[in-house]
Write an enzyme that holds these catalytic residues in place. Sequence first.
Site, PDB file in Angstrom:
ATOM      1  N   HIS A 120      50.346  22.015 -33.180  1.00  0.00           N
ATOM      2  CA  HIS A 120      49.756  22.507 -31.921  1.00  0.00           C
ATOM      3  C   HIS A 120      50.795  22.624 -30.821  1.00  0.00           C
ATOM      4  O   HIS A 120      50.453  22.622 -29.632  1.00  0.00           O
ATOM      5  CB  HIS A 120      48.605  21.590 -31.491  1.00  0.00           C
ATOM      6  CG  HIS A 120      47.432  21.677 -32.435  1.00  0.00           C
ATOM      7  ND1 HIS A 120      46.442  20.722 -32.462  1.00  0.00           N
ATOM      8  CD2 HIS A 120      47.118  22.585 -33.387  1.00  0.00           C
ATOM      9  CE1 HIS A 120      45.550  21.059 -33.389  1.00  0.00           C
ATOM     10  NE2 HIS A 120      45.940  22.188 -33.974  1.00  0.00           N
ATOM     11  N   CYS A 156      60.113  33.085 -15.670  1.00  0.00           N
ATOM     12  CA  CYS A 156      61.043  33.295 -16.788  1.00  0.00           C
ATOM     13  C   CYS A 156      62.393  33.806 -16.265  1.00  0.00           C
ATOM     14  O   CYS A 156      62.436  34.737 -15.451  1.00  0.00           O
ATOM     15  CB  CYS A 156      60.436  34.325 -17.744  1.00  0.00           C
ATOM     16  SG  CYS A 156      61.576  34.871 -19.033  1.00  0.00           S
ATOM     17  N   GLY A 196      44.355   8.632 -36.805  1.00  0.00           N
ATOM     18  CA  GLY A 196      43.952   8.932 -35.428  1.00  0.00           C
ATOM     19  C   GLY A 196      43.564  10.361 -35.179  1.00  0.00           C
ATOM     20  O   GLY A 196      43.856  10.904 -34.107  1.00  0.00           O
TER      21      GLY A 196
HETATM   22  N1  APR Z   1      44.135   4.218 -33.471  1.00  0.00           N
HETATM   23  C1  APR Z   1      43.735   5.154 -34.371  1.00  0.00           C
HETATM   24  N2  APR Z   1      42.801   6.098 -34.114  1.00  0.00           N
HETATM   25  C2  APR Z   1      42.239   6.070 -32.886  1.00  0.00           C
HETATM   26  C3  APR Z   1      42.597   5.137 -31.889  1.00  0.00           C
HETATM   27  C4  APR Z   1      43.592   4.174 -32.223  1.00  0.00           C
HETATM   28  N3  APR Z   1      43.979   3.246 -31.348  1.00  0.00           N
HETATM   29  N4  APR Z   1      41.858   5.387 -30.772  1.00  0.00           N
HETATM   30  C5  APR Z   1      41.066   6.445 -31.060  1.00  0.00           C
HETATM   31  N5  APR Z   1      41.288   6.859 -32.337  1.00  0.00           N
HETATM   32  C6  APR Z   1      40.671   7.969 -33.051  1.00  0.00           C
HETATM   33  C7  APR Z   1      39.287   8.335 -32.590  1.00  0.00           C
HETATM   34  O1  APR Z   1      38.318   7.559 -33.304  1.00  0.00           O
HETATM   35  C8  APR Z   1      39.223   9.808 -33.015  1.00  0.00           C
HETATM   36  O2  APR Z   1      38.750   9.946 -34.352  1.00  0.00           O
HETATM   37  O3  APR Z   1      41.474   9.100 -32.795  1.00  0.00           O
HETATM   38  C9  APR Z   1      40.676  10.259 -32.965  1.00  0.00           C
HETATM   39  C10 APR Z   1      40.969  11.184 -31.799  1.00  0.00           C
HETATM   40  O4  APR Z   1      40.239  12.383 -32.038  1.00  0.00           O
HETATM   41  P1  APR Z   1      40.416  13.591 -31.023  1.00  0.00           P
HETATM   42  O5  APR Z   1      40.360  13.089 -29.636  1.00  0.00           O
HETATM   43  O6  APR Z   1      39.480  14.664 -31.490  1.00  0.00           O
HETATM   44  O7  APR Z   1      41.933  14.063 -31.261  1.00  0.00           O
HETATM   45  P2  APR Z   1      42.483  14.995 -32.425  1.00  0.00           P
HETATM   46  O8  APR Z   1      41.749  14.758 -33.708  1.00  0.00           O
HETATM   47  O9  APR Z   1      43.953  14.842 -32.429  1.00  0.00           O
HETATM   48  O10 APR Z   1      42.117  16.459 -31.857  1.00  0.00           O
HETATM   49  C11 APR Z   1      42.629  17.577 -32.600  1.00  0.00           C
HETATM   50  O11 APR Z   1      41.875  19.082 -30.882  1.00  0.00           O
HETATM   51  O12 APR Z   1      41.634  19.297 -28.614  1.00  0.00           O
HETATM   52  C12 APR Z   1      42.368  19.730 -29.695  1.00  0.00           C
HETATM   53  O13 APR Z   1      44.566  20.490 -29.784  1.00  0.00           O
HETATM   54  C13 APR Z   1      43.802  19.348 -29.531  1.00  0.00           C
HETATM   55  O14 APR Z   1      45.346  18.451 -31.173  1.00  0.00           O
HETATM   56  C14 APR Z   1      44.034  18.311 -30.624  1.00  0.00           C
HETATM   57  C15 APR Z   1      42.987  18.676 -31.653  1.00  0.00           C
END
Ligand code: APR
Length: 258
Positions: A120, A156, A196
Amino acid sequence: SADAVGRAADLLRRARRVVVFTGAGMSAESGVPTFRDALTGLWQRYDAQTLATPAAFHADPDLVWGWYEWRRAAVRRARPNPGHLAVATIEARVPDSVVITQNVDDLHERAGSPAPLHLHGSLFAPRCASCARSAPEPDGPPEEPADGRRTPPPRCAGCGAAVRPGVVWFGEALPGQALEAAVEAAASCDLLLTVGTSGLVYPAAEIPQVASRFGAVVVQVNPRETPLDAVAEVNLRGPAARLLPALVDATWDGTGPQ
Ligand code: APR
């Protein structure tokens, strides 16, 4: 639980080709907010569609640039957590290993991961919104932009158009080379460690499914249940900053170069 960590360690110890696939939860314990966690997640406080789309940037570049500058300043203040360090240890111990991240922070790099694949993009790779020429990282805002403060984007140096964050917005294609390398790594690994991520955003969320379809074992680290539970052989239910170091210790019980 200890036996789940033990089972994951047995799998990691035997693995020859490892992929570590990370999401925002990887950086949560560094103080970098996730997206969908209730109350603390960014998308709980903002509407993704008004900030993380090309249309949003076109409509109000100062608002969108200012928001990403606020996020970049937050990342510069943050430090890699023991989870990031454990990932770098896995890469050092497993010759054929690669980190694939959905995160746009540079915490994996600052923890010693040599070349994570950023599906991303990155907060540290701004580019021209028009001619795509890469722009220098602003040398830190004079005062950290307050959350939500409008900040005009730089221009730019080549064509004078506005510079945009080097991140992938909703509706945009992922960087082709990174995605291709990520799919290739997932299809040929024998263990994929997903850490995560809520596994909700495609095509990135395909990566653990590709690994599983090609016969890899999937291990998940997440305090909560996610759709990836369906493909995970072992679920380590808890925070990455505690469970990843525990996994590394159980796998290599502190032997050899730390
Ligand atoms: N350790 C491990 N996991 C954790 C922790 C922790 N301390 N704290 C929270 N989590 C988990 C949550 O339970 C959740 O499942 O991390 C996850 C975060 O999920 P999202 O907030 O949806 O993040 P992500 O999966 O990276 O989102 C994917 O969505 O918004 C777009 O581009 C953005 O890259 C991002 C993509």
